[in-house]
Scaffold this motif. Structure first.
Motif, PDB file in Angstrom:
ATOM      1  N   GLY A  33      49.799  42.644  44.190  1.00  0.00           N
ATOM      2  CA  GLY A  33      48.864  43.271  45.171  1.00  0.00           C
ATOM      3  C   GLY A  33      48.093  44.333  44.895  1.00  0.00           C
ATOM      4  O   GLY A  33      47.618  45.140  45.732  1.00  0.00           O
ATOM      5  N   ARG A  34      48.077  44.815  43.642  1.00  0.00           N
ATOM      6  CA  ARG A  34      47.400  46.085  43.376  1.00  0.00           C
ATOM      7  C   ARG A  34      46.485  45.590  42.104  1.00  0.00           C
ATOM      8  O   ARG A  34      46.897  45.289  41.164  1.00  0.00           O
ATOM      9  CB  ARG A  34      48.312  47.069  42.987  1.00  0.00           C
ATOM     10  N   SER A  35      45.064  46.055  42.295  1.00  0.00           N
ATOM     11  CA  SER A  35      44.216  45.831  41.331  1.00  0.00           C
ATOM     12  C   SER A  35      43.306  46.893  40.632  1.00  0.00           C
ATOM     13  O   SER A  35      43.200  47.688  41.223  1.00  0.00           O
ATOM     14  CB  SER A  35      43.034  44.652  41.895  1.00  0.00           C
ATOM     15  N   SER A  36      43.041  46.950  39.576  1.00  0.00           N
ATOM     16  CA  SER A  36      42.254  47.766  38.816  1.00  0.00           C
ATOM     17  C   SER A  36      40.835  47.492  39.309  1.00  0.00           C
ATOM     18  O   SER A  36      40.097  48.461  38.611  1.00  0.00           O
ATOM     19  CB  SER A  36      42.448  47.991  37.289  1.00  0.00           C
ATOM     20  N   GLY A  37      40.458  46.425  39.896  1.00  0.00           N
ATOM     21  CA  GLY A  37      38.964  46.557  40.306  1.00  0.00           C
ATOM     22  C   GLY A  37      38.525  44.903  40.474  1.00  0.00           C
ATOM     23  O   GLY A  37      39.175  44.186  39.918  1.00  0.00           O
ATOM     24  N   PHE A  38      37.439  44.853  41.033  1.00  0.00           N
ATOM     25  CA  PHE A  38      36.931  43.632  41.360  1.00  0.00           C
ATOM     26  C   PHE A  38      35.382  43.607  41.047  1.00  0.00           C
ATOM     27  O   PHE A  38      34.664  44.445  41.147  1.00  0.00           O
ATOM     28  CB  PHE A  38      37.157  43.326  43.075  1.00  0.00           C
ATOM     29  N   CYS A  39      35.067  42.428  40.465  1.00  0.00           N
ATOM     30  CA  CYS A  39      33.611  42.171  40.122  1.00  0.00           C
ATOM     31  C   CYS A  39      33.077  40.880  40.189  1.00  0.00           C
ATOM     32  O   CYS A  39      33.991  39.909  40.134  1.00  0.00           O
ATOM     33  CB  CYS A  39      33.512  42.719  38.651  1.00  0.00           C
ATOM     34  N   ILE A  40      32.077  40.611  40.546  1.00  0.00           N
ATOM     35  CA  ILE A  40      31.565  39.354  40.522  1.00  0.00           C
ATOM     36  C   ILE A  40      30.651  39.141  39.155  1.00  0.00           C
ATOM     37  O   ILE A  40      29.722  39.841  39.097  1.00  0.00           O
ATOM     38  CB  ILE A  40      30.555  39.023  41.835  1.00  0.00           C
ATOM     39  N   ASP A  41      31.073  37.847  38.493  1.00  0.00           N
ATOM     40  CA  ASP A  41      30.398  37.896  36.996  1.00  0.00           C
ATOM     41  C   ASP A  41      29.570  36.491  36.884  1.00  0.00           C
ATOM     42  O   ASP A  41      30.277  35.554  37.609  1.00  0.00           O
ATOM     43  CB  ASP A  41      31.333  37.997  35.960  1.00  0.00           C
ATOM     44  N   PRO A  42      28.779  36.281  35.919  1.00  0.00           N
ATOM     45  CA  PRO A  42      28.554  34.882  35.704  1.00  0.00           C
ATOM     46  C   PRO A  42      29.663  34.245  34.889  1.00  0.00           C
ATOM     47  O   PRO A  42      30.488  35.019  34.276  1.00  0.00           O
ATOM     48  CB  PRO A  42      27.412  35.124  34.831  1.00  0.00           C
TER      49      PRO A  42
END
Length: 371
Positions: free
Chosen positions: A51-60
């Protein structure tokens, strides 16, 4: 959040053995495994990054890289911290080698991740940045929630997982890009702190025993894993043991982490590697981390026509039908395809999952990917 972990058993001497990856870490109370995120707590094992993330990103999707898995679509990417390998050339070392738990404070439940991915119009969710094998319980729960909402799942992984754990983990994955770091055990031992054979076993099992779509990436490091002999051996093994339709990506290295004294991979090395693999019979061989339209484009395995023209992660032309068949000759390409409309492109969008919503899309940070 310390989440009860699976894949372990108690030894006769009282230690607990982790059975998730071939390291088989044996732990005393409060001791962590080599991955740092799996820890003995009392008489059991816990995952400290659930439940803990180093980050989120929308990628191709092409950034994973996956060139034959719903080309042109967007993928919601996230990772945690830690890693079960020790690659000296790691390009995400600030995440994979993090020992600062404060860097993991972007909390998100599986349902929150899936809801955000769906609201942003993503086709799939990728477990990436660090190896999802080490946060298997979290990845599996996110994947289950994703499938309930009709989203696909992608594992970007080194494939360093045991026979015991891999069945449940990959049961919930639709696609995987497996990093085949090199093709000698010496390279794996001295550059990755691991061994080659478990990765080959994972690849063979994935291709022959599952429905997971598989692509392979090898980062070519000058003087370490780019000899003609090694590249030919690697390509021959893929063609013979996995089949000629498994896509193979040769990616450019840039100095990072503990290999700052090695120069970047010359484009000529990537082209040479691609030529060797094509000569060994592989149908889909790509170059990565460089602007190389020829090496990044997909050709029809029937007539040889370019059917997906790419520059880096950007699709410039697309001539396949919704089933992935060439419009010129009708040959169906290996992979997973669907209706192609407007490609997501080369951009990427960082997402603060608790502070940003789709209504803010127009002000989101959008920039060309430089990784």
């Amino acid at each position: 959040m310390n989440y009860p972990a699976r894949y372990w058993h108690t030894l006769d001497d009282g230690r607990i053995q982790c059975d998730l990856c071939p390291r088989y870490c044996r732990l005393h109370p409060e001791q962590r495994g080599a991955c740092f995120v799996r820890m003995r707590e009392g008489d059991g094992m816990v995952l400290t990054t659930y439940g803990r993330s180093s980050g989120f990103c929308i990628d191709p999707i092409e950034k994973k890289p996956l060139n034959h898995f719903y080309p042109g679509t967007s993928v919601f990417s996230f990772g945690t911290a830690g890693c079960n390998l020790a690659c000296k050339f790691c390009q995400n070392w600030d995440i994979s080698k993090s020992r600062d738990m404060d860097s993991l404070m972007d909390a998100a439940t599986p349902d929150e991740i899936v809801r955000t991915a769906a609201e942003w119009g993503c086709t799939s969710i990728a477990f990436t940045y660090n190896d999802p094998v080490i946060f298997a319980e979290y990845a599996i729960d996110v994947a289950k929630a994703a499938h309930q909402q009709g989203l696909k799942t992608v594992a970007v992984t080194a494939g360093y997982i045991t026979e015991l754990a891999r069945g449940e983990f990959y049961e919930h994955m639709d696609a995987a890009n497996v990093d085949l770091k090199g093709f000698t055990d010496d390279f794996y031992v001295h550059q990755c702190g691991a061994h080659l054979q478990p990765v080959l076993d994972t690849l063979s099992w994935l291709v022959h025993k599952t429905n997971v779509w598989v692509e392979i990436t090898t980062l070519l490091i000058p003087g370490l894993n780019d000899s003609e002999e090694e590249l030919r051996s690697l390509s021959t093994w893929v063609a013979k043991e996995l089949g000629t339709e498994v896509p193979l990506h040769f990616s450019a290295f840039h100095p990072d982490f503990k290999l700052m004294d090695i120069p970047p991979t010359p484009p000529t090395t990537l082209s040479r590697a691609r030529g060797i693999a094509l000569a060994e019979g592989l149908k889909y061989v790509y170059t990565g981390n460089v602007h190389d339209t020829d090496g990044g484009s997909t050709r029809c395995s029937g007539c040889g026509k370019v059917v997906i023209k790419r520059d880096w992660y950007e699709i410039l032309d697309y001539t396949l039908d919704d089933n992935g068949a060439c419009l010129a000759c009708g040959t169906r390409l290996a992979g997973r395809f669907g209706h192609f409309d407007s490609p997501f492109g080369s951009r990427r969008i960082p997402v603060a999952i608790h502070r940003q919503s789709p209504s803010h899309k127009k002000t989101a940070a959008i920039r060309p990917d430089q990784s």
